[in-house]
Design an enzyme around this catalytic site. Structure first.
Site, PDB file in Angstrom:
ATOM      1  N   ALA A  98      27.421   7.459  63.622  1.00  0.00           N
ATOM      2  CA  ALA A  98      26.246   6.448  63.496  1.00  0.00           C
ATOM      3  C   ALA A  98      27.222   4.881  62.943  1.00  0.00           C
ATOM      4  CB  ALA A  98      25.310   6.524  63.228  1.00  0.00           C
TER       5      ALA A  98
ATOM      6  N   ASP B 273      21.376  11.723  63.573  1.00  0.00           N
ATOM      7  CA  ASP B 273      23.030  11.432  63.866  1.00  0.00           C
ATOM      8  C   ASP B 273      23.279  12.424  62.346  1.00  0.00           C
ATOM      9  OD1 ASP B 273      25.395  10.808  64.590  1.00  0.00           O
ATOM     10  OD2 ASP B 273      25.433  10.003  62.910  1.00  0.00           O
TER      11      ASP B 273
ATOM     12  N   GLU C 284      27.199  20.214  58.293  1.00  0.00           N
ATOM     13  CA  GLU C 284      27.898  19.673  59.865  1.00  0.00           C
ATOM     14  C   GLU C 284      29.165  20.323  59.396  1.00  0.00           C
ATOM     15  OE1 GLU C 284      27.578  15.445  58.482  1.00  0.00           O
ATOM     16  OE2 GLU C 284      25.989  15.695  58.824  1.00  0.00           O
TER      17      GLU C 284
ATOM     18  N   ALA D 146      21.272   8.686  58.292  1.00  0.00           N
ATOM     19  CA  ALA D 146      21.871   8.029  56.950  1.00  0.00           C
ATOM     20  C   ALA D 146      21.848   9.508  56.297  1.00  0.00           C
ATOM     21  CB  ALA D 146      19.980   7.534  55.776  1.00  0.00           C
ATOM     22  N   ARG D 147      21.593  10.757  55.793  1.00  0.00           N
ATOM     23  CA  ARG D 147      21.748  12.161  55.379  1.00  0.00           C
ATOM     24  C   ARG D 147      21.202  12.420  55.424  1.00  0.00           C
ATOM     25  NH1 ARG D 147      26.338   9.516  55.267  1.00  0.00           N
ATOM     26  NH2 ARG D 147      27.773  10.074  53.508  1.00  0.00           N
TER      27      ARG D 147
ATOM     28  N   HIS E 268      27.099  12.490  64.116  1.00  0.00           N
ATOM     29  CA  HIS E 268      27.480  11.883  62.715  1.00  0.00           C
ATOM     30  C   HIS E 268      28.273  10.764  63.053  1.00  0.00           C
ATOM     31  CE1 HIS E 268      27.874  11.664  57.686  1.00  0.00           C
ATOM     32  NE2 HIS E 268      27.662  10.444  58.373  1.00  0.00           N
TER      33      HIS E 268
ATOM     34  N   ASP F 263       9.948   0.961  49.863  1.00  0.00           N
ATOM     35  CA  ASP F 263      11.534   0.321  48.974  1.00  0.00           C
ATOM     36  C   ASP F 263      11.098   0.888  48.108  1.00  0.00           C
ATOM     37  OD1 ASP F 263      14.324   0.862  47.723  1.00  0.00           O
ATOM     38  OD2 ASP F 263      15.188   0.065  49.629  1.00  0.00           O
TER      39      ASP F 263
END
Length: 345
Positions: free
Chosen positions: A313, A287, A292, A262-263, A311, A202
């Site tokens: 989570a 996910d 979508e 996440a995305r 999606h 990160d």
């Protein structure tokens, strides 16, 4: 002097849930109004509207009902309902806007600043839900649980004894966590009980802070080179769009797999399909997707070694209630003329 709060819920976080968390403030002289934006919408229609808002901002969406409801209110609490510049400028009474979610894509923060309206949000409200789910997907993919289920449901009792074809113990693996915010740290904490080597990347977190958690701070290339599994916990932005593409997938081990809760825009899905089908990557657990719901003819659906979920989570009762609870704590501070913790800078 009383404070008037408009609770503007939506199909995903109805105003009754907001009131469940915030209603105790009535003892402090708070008067609540309630409404629900897109209250009658189907999950599909609501998802489409809010995903568009994440990309376009709140200015192009109908907030007429909210403008009517917020007249005379001091505080507006929303989840994903639009708070546009026009709404902010439509009332003189508004002092505070609170988004009961981590992001503020549905709030025109700049317009709020210009009008002296403070903006709060609820970071980490679904961090436990997503961290739990990411680890569950990772473990189920390591141990191939969905594939065993499918085989058994199809009448096969398939046991493997060849060590070359068996999965490793998690303890012997290296797991890469990309993004070390609330959710990434939660994933690392949960994995610590399984004792793998956790590699974390990160660029916005100091290496020392990462290593205090027991993870090893590394660059993205090294993480991809070493990891037996990579799990993504990064916000989607111009800088992170397509973060994992053809080159990044090529760096990963052929035995490794990718987890994304996440995305969808973080991953080049065409490159992922190619990597899995060619054997350059063992598989994935996803996910989230670029579009979508995922199209019925999307090649990921026929990709062997890939686990897909719709999606979900962050979808737990505690996550839904978590945002209003965080807002409630900050609103209590604000009522006491104390500085809220989760102010959007």
């Amino acid at each position: 002097m009383s404070t008037t709060v408009l609770l503007c819920g939506d199909p995903q976080q109805p105003s009754e849930y907001m009131y469940e968390a915030l209603g105790h403030l009535e003892d402090r002289g708070v008067e609540f109004r309630r409404m629900d934006w897109m209250g009658d919408a189907t999950p599909t229609a609501f998802r489409d509207e809010t995903m568009s808002m994440e990309a376009e901002g709140p200015g192009s969406f109908d907030d007429g009902d909210i403008r009517e409801g917020v007249v005379g209110a001091d505080v507006l609490v929303v989840h994903k309902a639009p708070v546009s510049r026009g709404l902010v400028e439509s009332t003189e009474s508004l002092d505070l806007v609170a988004a009961a979610r981590g992001g503020t894509e549905n709030v025109d923060v700049e317009a709020c600043r210009e009008r002296g309206v403070e903006v709060l949000h609820a970071p980490g409200r679904n961090r436990d839900a997503v961290a739990d789910y990411a680890v569950a997907m990772l473990l189920s993919r390591f141990r191939e649980i969905p594939f065993h289920h499918d085989a058994l449901s199809g009448g096969e009792w398939d046991q493997v004894f060849d060590p070359e074809r068996l999965p490793p113990d998690v303890r012997t693996t290296e797991i890469g966590v990309v993004g070390f915010g609330n959710i990434g740290r939660g994933v690392a904490r949960r994995l610590s009980g399984f004792e793998p080597t956790v590699l974390a990347h990160d660029p916005y977190v100091d290496d020392a802070a990462i290593e205090e958690t027991g993870a090893e701070a590394v660059g993205l290339d090294e993480l991809l080179d070493r990891a037996d599994a990579v799990t993504l916990h990064v916000r989607l932005s111009e800088a992170t769009e397509g973060l994992v593409g053809e080159d990044e997938l090529a760096r990963m081990k052929p035995s490794a797999f990718l987890v994304n809760t996440a995305r969808g825009g973080l991953v080049d899905e065409d490159a992922l399909v190619e990597a899995v089908e060619s054997g350059e990557l063992a598989g994935a657990a996803l996910d989230v997707f670029r579009e979508e719901p995922i199209a019925e003819d999307h090649p990921l659906l026929d990709c062997e070694g890939v686990v897909l979920t719709p999606h979900v989570a962050g979808s737990t009762r505690d996550a839904v209630l978590g945002g209003p609870r965080i807002v409630s704590e900050d609103l209590a501070r604000w009522l006491d003329d104390e500085a809220p913790v989760n102010t959007v800078e």
